[in-house]
Write a protein that holds these residues in place. Structure first.
Motif, PDB file in Angstrom:
ATOM      1  N   GLY A   4       0.813  -1.205   0.000  1.00  0.00           N
ATOM      2  CA  GLY A   4       0.000   0.000   0.000  1.00  0.00           C
ATOM      3  C   GLY A   4       0.846   1.254   0.000  1.00  0.00           C
ATOM      4  N   ALA A   5       1.976   1.190  -0.695  1.00  0.00           N
ATOM      5  CA  ALA A   5       2.937   2.292  -0.691  1.00  0.00           C
ATOM      6  C   ALA A   5       3.238   2.730  -2.112  1.00  0.00           C
ATOM      7  N   GLU A   6       3.597   3.993  -2.247  1.00  0.00           N
ATOM      8  CA  GLU A   6       4.039   4.517  -3.536  1.00  0.00           C
ATOM      9  C   GLU A   6       5.479   4.972  -3.407  1.00  0.00           C
ATOM     10  N   PHE A   7       6.319   4.502  -4.317  1.00  0.00           N
ATOM     11  CA  PHE A   7       7.702   4.937  -4.323  1.00  0.00           C
ATOM     12  C   PHE A   7       8.177   5.092  -5.752  1.00  0.00           C
ATOM     13  N   THR A   8       9.281   5.755  -5.905  1.00  0.00           N
ATOM     14  CA  THR A   8       9.824   6.033  -7.234  1.00  0.00           C
ATOM     15  C   THR A   8      10.454   4.776  -7.817  1.00  0.00           C
ATOM     16  N   ILE A   9      10.099   4.482  -9.079  1.00  0.00           N
ATOM     17  CA  ILE A   9      10.705   3.365  -9.805  1.00  0.00           C
ATOM     18  C   ILE A   9      11.414   3.956 -11.020  1.00  0.00           C
ATOM     19  N   VAL A  10      12.709   3.747 -11.098  1.00  0.00           N
ATOM     20  CA  VAL A  10      13.527   4.328 -12.159  1.00  0.00           C
ATOM     21  C   VAL A  10      13.895   3.238 -13.165  1.00  0.00           C
ATOM     22  N   ALA A  11      13.523   3.429 -14.427  1.00  0.00           N
ATOM     23  CA  ALA A  11      13.885   2.478 -15.483  1.00  0.00           C
ATOM     24  C   ALA A  11      15.199   2.904 -16.121  1.00  0.00           C
ATOM     25  N   TYR A  12      16.150   1.991 -16.163  1.00  0.00           N
ATOM     26  CA  TYR A  12      17.471   2.255 -16.738  1.00  0.00           C
ATOM     27  C   TYR A  12      17.587   1.610 -18.122  1.00  0.00           C
ATOM     28  N   ARG A  13      18.719   1.834 -18.747  1.00  0.00           N
ATOM     29  CA  ARG A  13      19.005   1.204 -20.033  1.00  0.00           C
ATOM     30  C   ARG A  13      19.943   0.012 -19.818  1.00  0.00           C
ATOM     31  N   GLY A  14      19.440  -0.970 -19.108  1.00  0.00           N
ATOM     32  CA  GLY A  14      20.227  -2.167 -18.856  1.00  0.00           C
ATOM     33  C   GLY A  14      20.572  -2.337 -17.384  1.00  0.00           C
ATOM     34  N   SER A  15      20.950  -3.561 -17.022  1.00  0.00           N
ATOM     35  CA  SER A  15      21.269  -3.868 -15.631  1.00  0.00           C
ATOM     36  C   SER A  15      22.522  -3.153 -15.156  1.00  0.00           C
ATOM     37  N   GLY A  16      23.513  -2.980 -16.040  1.00  0.00           N
ATOM     38  CA  GLY A  16      24.782  -2.381 -15.640  1.00  0.00           C
ATOM     39  C   GLY A  16      24.634  -1.004 -15.026  1.00  0.00           C
TER      40      GLY A  16
END
Length: 327
Positions: free
Chosen positions: A180-192
């Protein structure tokens, strides 16, 4: 073979293949057909590494030569589109991962239908995912304490995802729903890049593929809190599963697989599937996969097809509930 003993038809095959951009060393040998295995990501990631580990053995079982082509871009869409548009002759195949089934929920203008435009042939390996944080930045001693802190003060924590639609992004979104929480999710360009920011503390947490973070866990830069598999992972015996922690729906795993274009004949599907299954039973392959934290998947093409339908439906529900929209 000495140049003087080449036959004219071999030279013609080489010239034609060169025009298609295929490496000369991989051209027709002894009358073998040449097939392209398109990996829609850059070299070096788990998808690419497992493709290279398996491809020569699968090709040998088929009596073919397989050439791997890395056609990266648009989170895998560029390479996948090329296979979707190819003839269903078994000479153009896609080696991709679970993100293939998520793209339409996170990315605008995907130029294919991941279910209708492809023929599932064989899944190849499972890739365990682990919830990790920077050892110098996350102070909670274990997973229970960490999840309690995330629930109490979600603004203190951000999550990384290796790409749009990755297990990391969906796992974080699903966890937010559970807490029940909202947090920032950052999408990167790859795992590295994601892992680099995780170690530095620029981002707090990540559901990461084990192969990408195991050396850093062993080296003390990252701390493993929990895994999203159904059972504990041998390489991380102390890390509980999210199921153990009271989240039975938090089962997420990465995987790789082989698809052909729509309409690939059943006999060609069966041939590639059987050669893949044989390769995945090879002792050396199993050992090398284990070193990457991966395990072989031995299932039918029908099982693969049913899983794609089920998983895409679940991905859509998670994305919708989390407010994730195509970017």
């Amino acid at each position: 073979m000495a140049i003087g003993t080449w036959k004219r038809r071999d030279a013609l095959r080489l010239a034609a293949a060169a025009a298609l951009g295929l490496p000369a060393a991989a051209q027709a040998q002894g009358g073998r057909s040449v097939a392209r295995l398109i990996v829609p990501y850059a070299p070096g990631g788990t998808t690419d590494v497992t493709a290279r580990l398996l491809s020569s053995r699968i090709a040998e079982g088929l009596g073919q030569t397989w050439v791997i082509e890395n056609r990266s871009g648009a989170n895998g869409a560029i390479g996948a589109q090329e296979v979707a548009r190819s003839a269903p002759d078994g000479l153009n195949l896609l080696y991709s991962n679970e993100v293939h089934l998520v793209l339409k929920f996170v990315q605008r203008g995907v130029p294919f239908d991941a279910l209708a435009d492809f023929t599932p042939i064989a899944r190849t390996v499972r890739i365990p995912y682990v919830l990790v944080g920077g050892a110098n930045h996350i102070r909670q001693p274990d997973a229970k304490a960490l999840l309690a802190a995330v629930k109490q003060d979600p603004n203190r924590f951000s999550f990384a995802g290796s790409t749009l639609g990755s297990v990391g992004q969906l796992g974080a979104a699903a966890l937010g729903q559970k807490l029940g929480a909202e947090f920032t999710i950052v999408a990167y360009r790859g795992s590295g890049p994601a892992v680099n920011d995780l170690v530095s503390g620029a981002v707090s947490l990540m559901f990461a593929p084990l192969g990408a973070v195991q050396p850093l866990i062993e080296g003390g830069q990252l701390k493993a809190f929990a895994v999203t598999a159904t059972e504990r992972v041998p390489l991380l015996p102390e890390a509980p599963t999210m199921v153990e922690l009271g989240y039975p729906d938090m089962v997420f795993e990465g995987w790789t697989g082989i698809w052909g274009p729509r309409g690939l004949p059943a006999e060609k599907v069966a041939a590639v599937h059987d050669a893949t299954a044989k390769a995945l039973r090879d002792d050396e392959v199993v050992q090398r996969l284990a070193a990457l934290g991966c395990t072989p998947i031995l299932e039918s093409s029908g099982d693969f097809a049913r899983l794609t339908e089920k998983e895409q439906a679940r991905n859509g529900e998670i994305a919708k509930a989390a407010g994730i929209r195509p970017e």
